[in-house]
Design an enzyme around this catalytic site. Structure first.
Site, PDB file in Angstrom:
ATOM      1  N   LYS A 162       0.964  -1.180   0.013  1.00  0.00           N
ATOM      2  CA  LYS A 162       0.272  -0.108  -0.030  1.00  0.00           C
ATOM      3  C   LYS A 162       0.838   1.430  -0.095  1.00  0.00           C
ATOM      4  CE  LYS A 162      -4.303  -1.960   1.214  1.00  0.00           C
ATOM      5  NZ  LYS A 162      -5.134  -2.072   2.041  1.00  0.00           N
TER       6      LYS A 162
ATOM      7  N   GLU B 239       1.252 -10.575  37.809  1.00  0.00           N
ATOM      8  CA  GLU B 239       0.257 -11.570  37.794  1.00  0.00           C
ATOM      9  C   GLU B 239       0.956 -12.707  37.935  1.00  0.00           C
ATOM     10  OE1 GLU B 239      -1.794 -10.938  34.161  1.00  0.00           O
ATOM     11  OE2 GLU B 239      -0.672 -12.174  33.094  1.00  0.00           O
TER      12      GLU B 239
ATOM     13  N   HIS C 280      -3.856 -15.036  29.538  1.00  0.00           N
ATOM     14  CA  HIS C 280      -2.482 -14.644  29.205  1.00  0.00           C
ATOM     15  C   HIS C 280      -1.644 -15.930  29.067  1.00  0.00           C
ATOM     16  CE1 HIS C 280      -3.003 -10.376  30.900  1.00  0.00           C
ATOM     17  NE2 HIS C 280      -3.394 -10.402  29.784  1.00  0.00           N
TER      18      HIS C 280
END
Lengths: 303, 385
Positions: free
Chosen positions: A43, A214, A252
């Protein structure tokens, strides 16, 4: 001051003409982000949002001076896109893409280490992350801009919506943010907690840090060691996954407790030992940070 | 994706990693008598379940006679297995593997894992095989050997030799072992694995090197370039989990009573934690994804409600890019479509939250709203009790 991004960052969006890339580029532009170029192979020569689109990163850098890449390329091609940016001399690469094969990322890391030895080091944030935002200056990512407020708390996180939750609570308490960095939830990633903490520690505009971790891996434990040895600024933390069943991948790719490593308990213990205020109830994050920063502000006024 | 032992051994065989002679894999519904057991035995009958510690749970039996082998096969198929690794859940044995039993004289541990910190594969090995590597790491960490594997070159000869010397591999098996170690690294790289493990790798009384077990876990993100793996049945997920996956919802079943619908994996985990903090327990982990539209929310409700344990549903959505008024409309429509019968607690936050809350309030639906996650969790626990 802030870390990683500011109003002068010149952003190149990889995959800007795709659905995701286009949608989020528009929101970044509305926030005031300086997107100077897009990149979509095939593009080149066209314009999107009246921004020039190029076939290659090299051309985009040469023509526009872009210094930061924001990647929205689908998972099978994203690792290649990171490498293209790194080879073209982009200094900061933020990869949003979720679902990149781990070994692809491992190969990217190997190449980035090599470039660093050659003196062509780059900084990678992500993948599988919401991106980076310096409130009021630049948003390079998919986070909702309006929840943020310019200020002095640095935030670093492995999770997307969990970060928004924390940001929103801070903003609601009147506490603004210097920079918010989503390092992502993948097992192999670019910047880790320690890398970001170092920058926040050195940043004059950041006076405290919120670190959202986490289960899985040992990045929080490593961060705890760094905080204990080097950090002078107060750190607040929340670790998600206290009740997650071992051995299962919790959304995740990196959030999995394997054997005895990566558990919630070991992370909280390490952080508390390093003097970090660990918030057990997520809903109290904003209040806790506000309360924790108050006495310091008063002490500052007195002196 | 986690592969069963026999699936892993199929891959081993293709890479010339020595395995025991196989007599067959028998599935539920197959006749045990169909297995041709020639030779004098003994044979080993092994339950094909995705857990360690199955030997202690009766999932591995040595048969001295053919009759004994057939009895073990019959008894094992359909058997429930609970081990220290299944966390109280019982796994049903749907397939058994029958092989020639081997008499190990020495047991070695060898695996390839992804070292997250090094961002590279790593061989982990120990001359003390048989027990779990976690236990060995705890009790005798000095016995564990680590050796990095190059992402492109794999394991070069010199490293394979170093490894063989460190493990005190006998001369007779030396070359077989170095070939095996190199092949194991190759399997890891070729299959985009996150774990390839042989425990134990036996040196038999006949002096042969044999992979007695096989554990392979592969990276789900790389499935697009492994059509052979993609075609294999998913042995790990429950039926509901498979349905959720098919519609692009990340769902993991848990044992509590509060169904949870959250956008984002981290916030979903934090929601489960908050429910526990409020004295309840979640029935599931569910991430509806960033673009929570009506269809996704409807599907999520339908999936949550398939679990009969669900006594209340907690929706926790942070409307960022998706605005809260759109999400609220989605919840109203989805609740009607899914014919929700249990109490519903909704916590919305983010863009256009006032409008969103008003839509929920005026919808006439029986639901409770909460301002914070903590308040929502407390309300959900109360409603579920």
């Amino acid at each position: 001051m802030s870390i990683l991004l500011n109003k002068d960052s010149k952003i190149l969006v990889h995959g800007m003409t795709g659905a995701q890339g286009s949608f989020h580029s528009r929101l970044c532009l509305e926030y005031g982000c300086n997107i100077v170029a897009g990149m979509t192979p095939g593009k080149g020569g066209t314009r999107h949002f009246d921004i020039p689109v190029f076939n290659t990163v090299k051309e985009a850098v040469r023509e526009t001076g872009a210094d930061t890449s924001l990647i929205f390329v689908p998972p099978p091609f994203a690792a290649d896109s990171i490498l293209e940016a790194a080879e073209a001399g982009i200094k900061l690469i933020i990869c949003i893409t979720e679902g990149i094969p781990v070994l692809d990322m491992a190969r990217v890391k190997k190449r980035l280490r090599f470039l660093e030895l050659e003196g062509r080091g780059v900084t990678l944030v992500g993948p599988n992350c919401p991106g980076v935002i310096t409130p009021g200056e630049c948003k390079a990512g998919i986070m909702p801009g309006y929840i943020h407020k310019k200020g002095h708390v640095g935030i670093v996180s492995r999770s997307g919506t969990l970060t928004y939750e924390a940001v929103w609570q801070l903003t609601s308490q009147g506490l603004g943010q210097s920079t918010v960095v989503g390092i992502g939830g993948d097992p192999v990633q670019g910047m880790n907690f320690v890398d970001v903490l170092k920058m926040f520690e050195a940043d004059q505009d950041t006076s405290a840090v919120v670190m959202i971790g986490e289960i899985g891996g040992s990045a929080e434990e490593d961060a705890a060691r760094f905080i204990k040895a080097r950090m002078t600024k107060p750190v607040f933390s929340f670790i998600a996954g206290r009740t997650a069943p071992p051995g299962r991948r919790m959304g995740h790719a990196g959030a999995i407790v394997e054997g005895a490593s990566g558990t919630h308990a070991s992370k909280v213990e390490a952080l508390e030992n390093a003097g970090v205020t660990v918030v057990e109830n997520l809903s109290l994050m904003g209040e806790t940070v506000a309360a924790g920063l108050k006495p310091k502000a008063k002490a500052g006024k007195k002196s | 994706m986690k592969l069963l032992e026999y699936e892993g051994k199929d891959i081993f065989a293709a890479y010339k990693i020595p395995i025991q002679r196989r007599y067959g894999v028998i599935r539920i519904g197959d006749s045990a008598e169909n297995v041709k057991l020639d030779g004098n035995g003994p044979w080993v009958v092994k339950a094909q379940v995705l857990t360690g510690g199955r030997g202690k749970a009766g999932g591995v039996k040595i048969a001295r006679t053919k009759e004994e082998a057939h009895t073990y096969i019959k008894n094992m198929l359909g058997m429930k297995i609970v081990t220290h690794q299944t966390h109280g859940a019982a796994l049903t044995v749907e397939e058994v593997l029958v092989e020639a039993a081997c008499a190990p004289e020495r047991e070695i541990y060898i695996s390839v894992v992804l070292d997250r910190k090094e961002a590279a594969p790593m061989i982990i090995a120990s001359a003390e095989g048989g027990m779990s590597i976690e236990e060995l790491a705890r009790t005798r960490p000095e016995c564990i050997i680590r050796m990095p594997v190059d992402l492109d070159a794999g394991l070069p000869d010199f490293q394979a030799r170093e490894l063989a010397f460190a493990l005190k591999i006998p001369k007779k098996n030396f070359c077989d072992f170095t070939a095996l170690a190199k092949a194991l690294a190759r399997v890891f790289l070729d299959y985009d694995a996150s774990l390839v493990e042989i425990n134990p790798l036996a040196i038999t009384s006949d002096g042969e090197l044999v992979a007695v077990d096989a554990k392979i876990v592969t990276d789900d993100n790389a499935l697009f370039r492994h059509k052979d793996l993609e075609a294999k049945p998913d042995h790990e997920s429950s039926e509901i989990e498979k349905e959720a996956k098919a519609v692009g919802i990340n769902y993991i079943g848990l044992d509590g009573s509060i169904g949870c619908m959250v956008n984002g994996a981290g916030l979903a985990m934090a929601t489960l934690d908050t429910v526990r903090l409020a004295g309840g327990s979640a029935a599931n982990f569910l991430d509806v994804g960033g673009g929570a539209n009506v269809e996704q929310i409807t599907k999520a409700f339908q999936i949550i409600l398939k679990d009969a344990k669900v006594k209340a549903v907690l929706v926790n959505i942070f409307g960022g890019i998706m605005k809260c008024d759109n999400i609220a409309n989605g919840i109203v429509e989805a609740t009607k479509k899914a014919r929700l019968q249990v109490p519903l607690i909704v916590r919305l936050e983010g863009t256009n939250v006032k409008e969103g809350k008003a839509i929920l309030k005026d919808s006439g639906l029986k639901l409770e709203q909460a301002d914070s996650l903590w308040e929502a969790a407390q309300k959900a626990v109360k409603a579920a009790n």
